[in-house]
Scaffold this motif. Structure first.
Motif, mmCIF file in Angstrom:
data_model
loop_
_atom_site.group_PDB
_atom_site.id
_atom_site.type_symbol
_atom_site.label_atom_id
_atom_site.label_comp_id
_atom_site.label_asym_id
_atom_site.label_seq_id
_atom_site.Cartn_x
_atom_site.Cartn_y
_atom_site.Cartn_z
ATOM 1 N N PRO A 179 0.562 -1.233 -0.181
ATOM 2 C CA PRO A 179 -0.147 -0.202 -0.092
ATOM 3 C C PRO A 179 1.071 1.277 -0.240
ATOM 4 O O PRO A 179 0.630 2.491 -0.600
ATOM 5 C CB PRO A 179 -1.111 -0.537 1.715
ATOM 6 C CG PRO A 179 -0.805 -1.449 1.652
ATOM 7 C CD PRO A 179 0.526 -2.158 0.723
ATOM 8 N N ALA A 180 2.408 1.791 1.061
ATOM 9 C CA ALA A 180 2.738 2.606 0.656
ATOM 10 C C ALA A 180 3.573 2.927 -0.678
ATOM 11 O O ALA A 180 3.949 4.225 -0.516
ATOM 12 C CB ALA A 180 4.040 2.452 2.139
ATOM 13 N N GLU A 181 3.563 1.868 -0.873
ATOM 14 C CA GLU A 181 4.678 1.772 -2.484
ATOM 15 C C GLU A 181 3.167 2.432 -3.875
ATOM 16 O O GLU A 181 3.944 3.090 -4.762
ATOM 17 C CB GLU A 181 5.099 0.729 -3.222
ATOM 18 C CG GLU A 181 6.174 0.050 -2.142
ATOM 19 C CD GLU A 181 6.367 -1.315 -2.479
ATOM 20 O OE1 GLU A 181 7.892 -1.470 -2.132
ATOM 21 O OE2 GLU A 181 5.792 -2.290 -2.585
ATOM 22 N N ARG A 182 2.371 1.711 -3.287
ATOM 23 C CA ARG A 182 1.204 1.938 -4.701
ATOM 24 C C ARG A 182 0.793 3.684 -4.172
ATOM 25 O O ARG A 182 0.812 4.468 -5.508
ATOM 26 C CB ARG A 182 -0.057 1.444 -4.861
ATOM 27 C CG ARG A 182 0.024 -0.063 -4.736
ATOM 28 C CD ARG A 182 -1.256 -0.726 -4.886
ATOM 29 N NE ARG A 182 -2.032 -0.394 -3.675
ATOM 30 C CZ ARG A 182 -2.410 -1.904 -3.490
ATOM 31 N NH1 ARG A 182 -1.150 -2.817 -3.346
ATOM 32 N NH2 ARG A 182 -2.552 -1.193 -1.953
ATOM 33 N N ALA A 183 0.913 4.122 -2.884
ATOM 34 C CA ALA A 183 0.115 6.014 -2.734
ATOM 35 C C ALA A 183 2.256 6.818 -3.452
ATOM 36 O O ALA A 183 1.227 7.731 -3.954
ATOM 37 C CB ALA A 183 0.315 5.744 -1.612
ATOM 38 N N ARG A 184 3.020 6.099 -2.930
ATOM 39 C CA ARG A 184 4.064 6.673 -3.456
ATOM 40 C C ARG A 184 3.665 7.150 -5.376
ATOM 41 O O ARG A 184 4.431 8.398 -5.328
ATOM 42 C CB ARG A 184 5.318 6.045 -3.226
ATOM 43 C CG ARG A 184 6.445 6.731 -3.229
ATOM 44 C CD ARG A 184 7.507 6.538 -2.552
ATOM 45 N NE ARG A 184 8.137 4.921 -3.353
ATOM 46 C CZ ARG A 184 8.669 3.901 -2.186
ATOM 47 N NH1 ARG A 184 7.543 4.168 -1.218
ATOM 48 N NH2 ARG A 184 8.560 3.121 -2.266
ATOM 49 N N LEU A 185 3.359 5.692 -5.471
ATOM 50 C CA LEU A 185 3.461 5.432 -7.462
ATOM 51 C C LEU A 185 2.773 6.213 -7.690
ATOM 52 O O LEU A 185 3.085 7.094 -8.694
ATOM 53 C CB LEU A 185 3.140 4.509 -8.014
ATOM 54 C CG LEU A 185 4.520 3.544 -7.759
ATOM 55 C CD1 LEU A 185 4.290 1.935 -7.916
ATOM 56 C CD2 LEU A 185 5.777 3.990 -8.474
ATOM 57 N N GLU A 186 1.956 6.393 -7.237
ATOM 58 C CA GLU A 186 0.256 7.415 -7.327
ATOM 59 C C GLU A 186 0.398 8.765 -7.199
ATOM 60 O O GLU A 186 0.197 10.096 -8.123
ATOM 61 C CB GLU A 186 -1.099 7.384 -6.887
ATOM 62 C CG GLU A 186 -1.348 5.626 -7.459
ATOM 63 C CD GLU A 186 -2.821 5.327 -6.608
ATOM 64 O OE1 GLU A 186 -3.053 5.934 -4.814
ATOM 65 O OE2 GLU A 186 -2.734 4.350 -6.501
ATOM 66 N N ARG A 187 2.148 9.249 -6.915
ATOM 67 C CA ARG A 187 2.001 10.601 -6.678
ATOM 68 C C ARG A 187 3.550 10.812 -7.952
ATOM 69 O O ARG A 187 3.083 11.860 -7.793
ATOM 70 C CB ARG A 187 2.975 10.539 -4.980
ATOM 71 C CG ARG A 187 1.614 11.178 -3.815
ATOM 72 C CD ARG A 187 1.865 11.266 -2.407
ATOM 73 N NE ARG A 187 3.139 11.167 -2.022
ATOM 74 C CZ ARG A 187 3.252 9.758 -1.296
ATOM 75 N NH1 ARG A 187 1.712 9.169 -0.741
ATOM 76 N NH2 ARG A 187 4.865 9.172 -1.511
ATOM 77 N N LEU A 188 3.465 9.954 -8.044
ATOM 78 C CA LEU A 188 4.523 10.206 -9.588
ATOM 79 C C LEU A 188 4.017 10.885 -10.754
ATOM 80 O O LEU A 188 3.032 10.380 -10.638
ATOM 81 C CB LEU A 188 5.527 9.437 -9.286
ATOM 82 C CG LEU A 188 6.523 8.751 -8.750
ATOM 83 C CD1 LEU A 188 6.832 7.446 -9.092
ATOM 84 C CD2 LEU A 188 7.620 10.012 -9.070
ATOM 85 N N PRO A 189 4.569 11.836 -10.944
ATOM 86 C CA PRO A 189 4.105 11.984 -12.587
ATOM 87 C C PRO A 189 3.861 10.642 -13.695
ATOM 88 O O PRO A 189 4.287 9.388 -13.122
ATOM 89 C CB PRO A 189 5.377 12.970 -13.208
ATOM 90 C CG PRO A 189 5.777 13.724 -12.247
ATOM 91 C CD PRO A 189 6.121 12.545 -10.895
ATOM 92 N N GLU A 190 2.726 10.085 -14.561
ATOM 93 C CA GLU A 190 2.061 9.206 -15.338
ATOM 94 C C GLU A 190 3.126 9.032 -15.475
ATOM 95 O O GLU A 190 4.191 8.011 -16.183
ATOM 96 C CB GLU A 190 1.073 9.108 -16.509
ATOM 97 C CG GLU A 190 0.511 8.753 -17.036
ATOM 98 C CD GLU A 190 -0.144 8.539 -17.609
ATOM 99 O OE1 GLU A 190 -0.947 7.569 -18.471
ATOM 100 O OE2 GLU A 190 -1.252 9.463 -17.504
#
Length: 292
Positions: A179-190
């Protein structure tokens, strides 16, 4: 490419320091070897300095050895029959090249003849050197790339993927990210998500290979920090001390190579020459047999 993914192209000068935070400086930068000719001195120096060494090469650079090496059969050892049984010539040569790369790399740090080393396999296919359990070895290959890691400090794992590998970001996130990694990835530019996800994939592969678990350990059960150098629990909190070190490098311009190294606190003061690393109990038993 990010700051945590330095490039390595070609050979590097002997003794080149690479200070990095987060324990990555404990992992030797990958050395490019051009087949049996090395340069193996740099691999030996890396083992002496850091207790581990990483080699990357291509199967084409070993083609001559797999076709015309006069000692191919003793070099392959127990893999000879498997090699002979592969019907496709290209696959057969790639198989031989990867095994020769492992043996020559191990021989460089052990100051031994590659043909004298017995490469065997544990359940699941993980390679090891029979009779030399203090040296850990790991192998990865993708497309033309072959990479080998060796360590005298503890377990080592390596994994590589092409940087341009097509990935379904949405699908992979759900199958391999905490979950922490998914949240971090979603904050990155696509545009940056695929590269970040690929880096996480190779890190997780390298770590589970070092553990000897492969895909049996679910990738959502552990994670990495944003720097890719610290092991985390699924909620994003640090999950280990400094016994593990991780690094990700870009090699040959188009491959991402991740390395996981464990420091088991072993006594490595005796060096890595093969005669100093043989099992003392075995040596004693042989001595008893020879001395009535």
């Amino acid at each position: 490419m990010t700051e945590t993914e330095p490039t390595t192209t070609g050979h590097r000068p002997a003794g080149t320091p690479l200070p990095e935070p987060g324990g990555a400086d404990r992992i030797s930068p990958p050395v490019h070897v051009s087949g049996p000719d090395g340069p193996w001195h740099q691999v030996w120096e890396d083992m002496e300095q850091r207790g581990n060494a990483v080699v990357h090469t291509t199967w084409g650079e070993w083609l001559g050895a797999t076709v015309a090496h006069p000692a191919l059969r003793p070099l392959l050892g127990r893999d000879w029959q498997r090699y002979r049984g592969i019907p496709d010539p290209a696959v057969r040569h790639r198989f031989a090249a990867s095994r020769l790369a492992v043996k020559f790399t191990a021989a460089a740090v052990l100051e031994a003849d590659p043909a004298d080393l017995d490469l065997a396999y544990r359940i699941g296919g993980r390679p090891y050197l029979r009779g030399l359990d203090q040296i850990d070895v790991n192998l990865t290959h993708t497309e033309e790339l072959i990479a080998v890691g060796v360590s005298r400090n503890g377990r080592i794992g390596v994994d590589a993927e092409p940087v341009d590998r097509a990935t379904d970001v949405g699908l992979l996130q759900g199958h391999m990210c905490t979950p922490a990694e998914r949240a971090r990835l979603e904050r990155l530019p696509e545009a940056e998500r695929a590269a970040a996800l690929l880096r996480l994939w190779t890190l997780k592969e390298a770590y589970t290979k070092a553990l000897g678990q492969g895909m049996r350990l679910g990738f959502t059960e552990f994670g990495f920090g944003a720097d890719g150098r610290t092991l985390h629990a699924p909620d994003g909190t640090p999950a280990a001390g400094d016994e593990w070190a991780f690094a990700t490098r870009r090699v040959l311009g188009r491959y991402l190579l991740s390395i996981a190294c464990h420091d088991a606190g072993l006594d490595t003061s005796r060096g890595t020459a093969a005669h100093t690393m043989a099992d003392e109990g075995l040596i004693g038993a042989v001595a008893d047999l020879l001395d009535p």
